[in-house]
Design a protein around this motif. Structure first.
Motif, PDB file in Angstrom:
ATOM      1  N   TRP A 209      27.020  47.467 130.979  1.00 37.94           N
ATOM      2  CA  TRP A 209      27.468  47.047 132.308  1.00 37.94           C
ATOM      3  C   TRP A 209      28.829  46.373 132.174  1.00 37.94           C
ATOM      4  O   TRP A 209      29.065  45.625 131.227  1.00 37.94           O
ATOM      5  N   ARG A 210      29.698  46.636 133.152  1.00 34.83           N
ATOM      6  CA  ARG A 210      31.038  46.031 133.137  1.00 34.83           C
ATOM      7  C   ARG A 210      31.123  44.998 134.263  1.00 34.83           C
ATOM      8  O   ARG A 210      30.610  45.222 135.358  1.00 34.83           O
ATOM      9  N   THR A 212      33.021  43.385 137.070  1.00 34.85           N
ATOM     10  CA  THR A 212      34.158  43.795 137.904  1.00 34.85           C
ATOM     11  C   THR A 212      34.962  42.558 138.323  1.00 34.85           C
ATOM     12  O   THR A 212      34.476  41.425 138.219  1.00 34.85           O
ATOM     13  N   GLN A 214      35.361  41.519 141.170  1.00 31.79           N
ATOM     14  CA  GLN A 214      34.691  40.818 142.277  1.00 31.79           C
ATOM     15  C   GLN A 214      33.579  39.945 141.696  1.00 31.79           C
ATOM     16  O   GLN A 214      32.405  40.085 142.034  1.00 31.79           O
ATOM     17  N   SER A 215      33.945  39.044 140.791  1.00 34.23           N
ATOM     18  CA  SER A 215      32.964  38.202 140.111  1.00 34.23           C
ATOM     19  C   SER A 215      33.495  36.784 140.058  1.00 34.23           C
ATOM     20  O   SER A 215      34.667  36.576 139.728  1.00 34.23           O
ATOM     21  N   ARG A 221      29.639  40.994 140.383  1.00 36.58           N
ATOM     22  CA  ARG A 221      29.365  42.379 140.730  1.00 36.58           C
ATOM     23  C   ARG A 221      29.573  43.222 139.480  1.00 36.58           C
ATOM     24  O   ARG A 221      30.614  43.127 138.830  1.00 36.58           O
ATOM     25  N   LEU A 222      28.593  44.022 139.144  1.00 34.75           N
ATOM     26  CA  LEU A 222      28.634  44.817 137.913  1.00 34.75           C
ATOM     27  C   LEU A 222      28.897  46.282 138.245  1.00 34.75           C
ATOM     28  O   LEU A 222      28.556  46.756 139.326  1.00 34.75           O
ATOM     29  N   ALA A 223      29.502  46.973 137.284  1.00 32.33           N
ATOM     30  CA  ALA A 223      29.714  48.419 137.417  1.00 32.33           C
ATOM     31  C   ALA A 223      29.022  49.113 136.261  1.00 32.33           C
ATOM     32  O   ALA A 223      29.120  48.688 135.109  1.00 32.33           O
ATOM     33  N   GLY A 224      28.304  50.176 136.583  1.00 29.08           N
ATOM     34  CA  GLY A 224      27.561  50.925 135.567  1.00 29.08           C
ATOM     35  C   GLY A 224      26.822  52.049 136.244  1.00 29.08           C
ATOM     36  O   GLY A 224      27.210  52.485 137.331  1.00 29.08           O
ATOM     37  N   THR A 226      24.310  54.149 138.522  1.00 25.77           N
ATOM     38  CA  THR A 226      23.795  53.848 139.865  1.00 25.77           C
ATOM     39  C   THR A 226      22.277  53.687 139.799  1.00 25.77           C
ATOM     40  O   THR A 226      21.582  54.523 139.221  1.00 25.77           O
ATOM     41  N   GLN A 252      24.923  49.432 142.741  1.00 28.42           N
ATOM     42  CA  GLN A 252      25.622  48.669 141.702  1.00 28.42           C
ATOM     43  C   GLN A 252      25.191  47.208 141.830  1.00 28.42           C
ATOM     44  O   GLN A 252      25.345  46.595 142.897  1.00 28.42           O
ATOM     45  N   ARG A 288      32.258  44.161 128.837  1.00 34.88           N
ATOM     46  CA  ARG A 288      31.003  44.899 128.978  1.00 34.88           C
ATOM     47  C   ARG A 288      29.896  44.222 128.171  1.00 34.88           C
ATOM     48  O   ARG A 288      30.175  43.528 127.176  1.00 34.88           O
TER      49      ARG A 288
END
Lengths: 327, 132
Positions: A209-210, A212, A214-215, A221-224, A226, A252, A288
């Motif tokens: 997980w990255r 983002t 917006q944290s 908020r994580l990106a990875g 769906t 996400q 990550r």
């Protein structure tokens, strides 16, 4: 007194948090890295939960208007007291008029993003509902219920001489946790976990997980991959705590952090264990990490390991101060 | 290791017979450097034997010449340090203690191995004292 010299955003007074007020709708606040805050306090002989300054935007400068023993923990910011470099996770003594400067965090063996400035006696701000942490949403606690500004003067608890000039082993190295070369964070599956597809559940643990941009202290908020539920999930708002991993409609996740509001309505796929929240609290934006599945017993054992590490530091620092004072 | 004036003379004579330009001897408590002067073809000692100061361990612990968050040594050989300045660290459990220079000097050699468990009084760093 210490005076804030830099025009730096988002530095706040924090302690270990305002627990026990969630039932009144008051979030916990508190240090994003409670281990670093506690360690800095223990180096100085303060109670572990004394109030300190959490710094997350750099450079950061303060001037000591009177002699002051202090400790710096958390991110290694190549700090200097006037011209003299200071080691990370170290205690020092400033004379009246000296300036402490924290530069951009450097990360050779540990990438971190928040530094803590602890002072002998703690930062002297009023106790509100059992804590000195800044509650930004409610605009109370900490220093006038807000982030620190240039020109603010903060009182320190006591100016009594302390033994300084020693440090603590950073817990990131003493209590390391990683998987596949990335930092790892332990999670308990929570209420709606079983309602996600098998593929989503597998990906939740398997994929990195990255974090983002917006944290912040409210949430990450994580990106990875769906995350998809078997069927749409609609919930009434319910109580949540820092560490809860919510999944909004986009799939996400959002991790609730220290300044999280005490209720929410998104489905929850997991909860980061309390003992590992500091790891995420220090993880820089863009970095990550992996989630590791754990259970209740292991979560308690992890909390005990953190507490044992702090107790060991407290005991050894106390012995060192006693021995140095006797010399 | 101690060296007397006749020793240095004998070493100088040997050096003059070789095609070496410089001879450096280093041992516990001694540091000698002989350099062949190009013009005269004879050897002059440019450094008197000096007594190196051993910085010893203040406690039992794990010797760390670098801070665990850093990849550079606190005081590599050649560093000029003030009295009281940390030249290395000692880890005792969760605690990090400084190993401080008792006198001002230039770090001559790091004597202990990084990560080694050392005892009270173990020589850790050799310091070439300098006048304040």
């Amino acid at each position: 007194m210490i005076e804030i010299l830099s025009d730096t955003a988002l530095a706040t007074v924090q302690d270990l948090g305002r627990t026990g007020a969630l039932n009144w709708g008051v979030g916990t606040s508190g240090a994003m890295d409670p281990l670093a805050l506690a360690a800095g306090n223990l180096l100085l002989g303060n109670p572990a939960g004394a109030a300190a300054i959490e710094i997350q935007v750099f450079p950061f400068l303060v001037r000591f208007t009177e002699p002051c023993a202090f400790a710096l923990t958390g991110a290694d910011c190549a700090a200097r007291l006037d011209d003299r470099p200071l080691l990370p996770w170290w205690s020092g003594a400033a004379t009246a008029g000296q300036t402490l400067r924290l530069g951009l965090p450097t990360g050779t063996t540990w990438r971190a993003s928040r530094a803590y400035l602890c002072v002998a006696g703690g930062i002297d701000v009023p106790d509100v509902l059992g804590s000195r942490s800044t509650q930004l949403r409610g605009a109370f606690g900490g220093h006038e219920g807000r982030a620190l500004r240039q020109g603010d003067h903060l009182r320190t608890g006591t100016a009594a001489a302390r033994i300084t000039g020693f440090g603590a082993m950073p817990p990131a190295l003493a209590l390391p946790l990683e998987r596949g070369g990335l930092p790892a964070i332990r999670v308990l599956p929570s209420a709606e976990y079983a309602r996600y597809t098998a593929a989503s559940r597998a990906a939740f643990w398997a994929e990195p997980w990255r974090i983002t941009p917006q944290s912040d202290r409210y949430g990450y908020r994580l990106a990875g991959p769906t995350l998809t539920p078997e069927a749409p999930i609609e919930l009434r708002s319910h109580g949540i705590v820092p560490g809860v991993i919510q999944v909004p409609h986009g799939g996400q996740p959002i991790v609730q952090m220290r300044d999280a509001q005490p209720s929410g309505g998104y489905p929850k796929i997991g909860t980061i264990i309390e003992a590992d929240l500091w790891r995420l609290g220090q993880a820089p934006i863009g970095s990550r990490f992996h989630f590791i599945e754990t259970d209740w017993t292991s979560a308690l054992a992890a909390r005990d390991a953190n507490e044992a590490w702090l107790a060991g530091l407290d005991r050894l620092a106390g012995l060192h101060r006693m021995r140095s004072a006797a010399r | 290791m101690t060296l007397s004036a006749p020793d240095i003379a004998r070493l100088s004579a040997w050096l003059a017979e070789t095609d070496l330009a410089e001879l450096e001897l280093r041992g516990p408590g001694c540091h000698l450097r002989l350099r062949l002067r190009q013009d005269a073809g004879h050897v002059t000692p440019i450094a008197e034997p000096v007594t190196l100061h051993s910085v010893t361990s203040p406690s039992v612990g794990v010797f760390l010449p670098a801070h665990p968050l850093h990849d550079t040594l606190l005081a590599p050989a050649g560093t000029l340090v003030e009295a009281g300045q940390p030249v290395a660290l000692l880890r005792i459990g969760a605690l990090l203690l400084p190993v401080t220079a008792p006198v001002p000097g230039i770090v001559a050699e790091i004597l202990a191995t990084s990560g080694a468990t050392v005892g009270y009084g173990t020589p850790l760093v050799a310091l070439h004292p300098v006048a304040e």
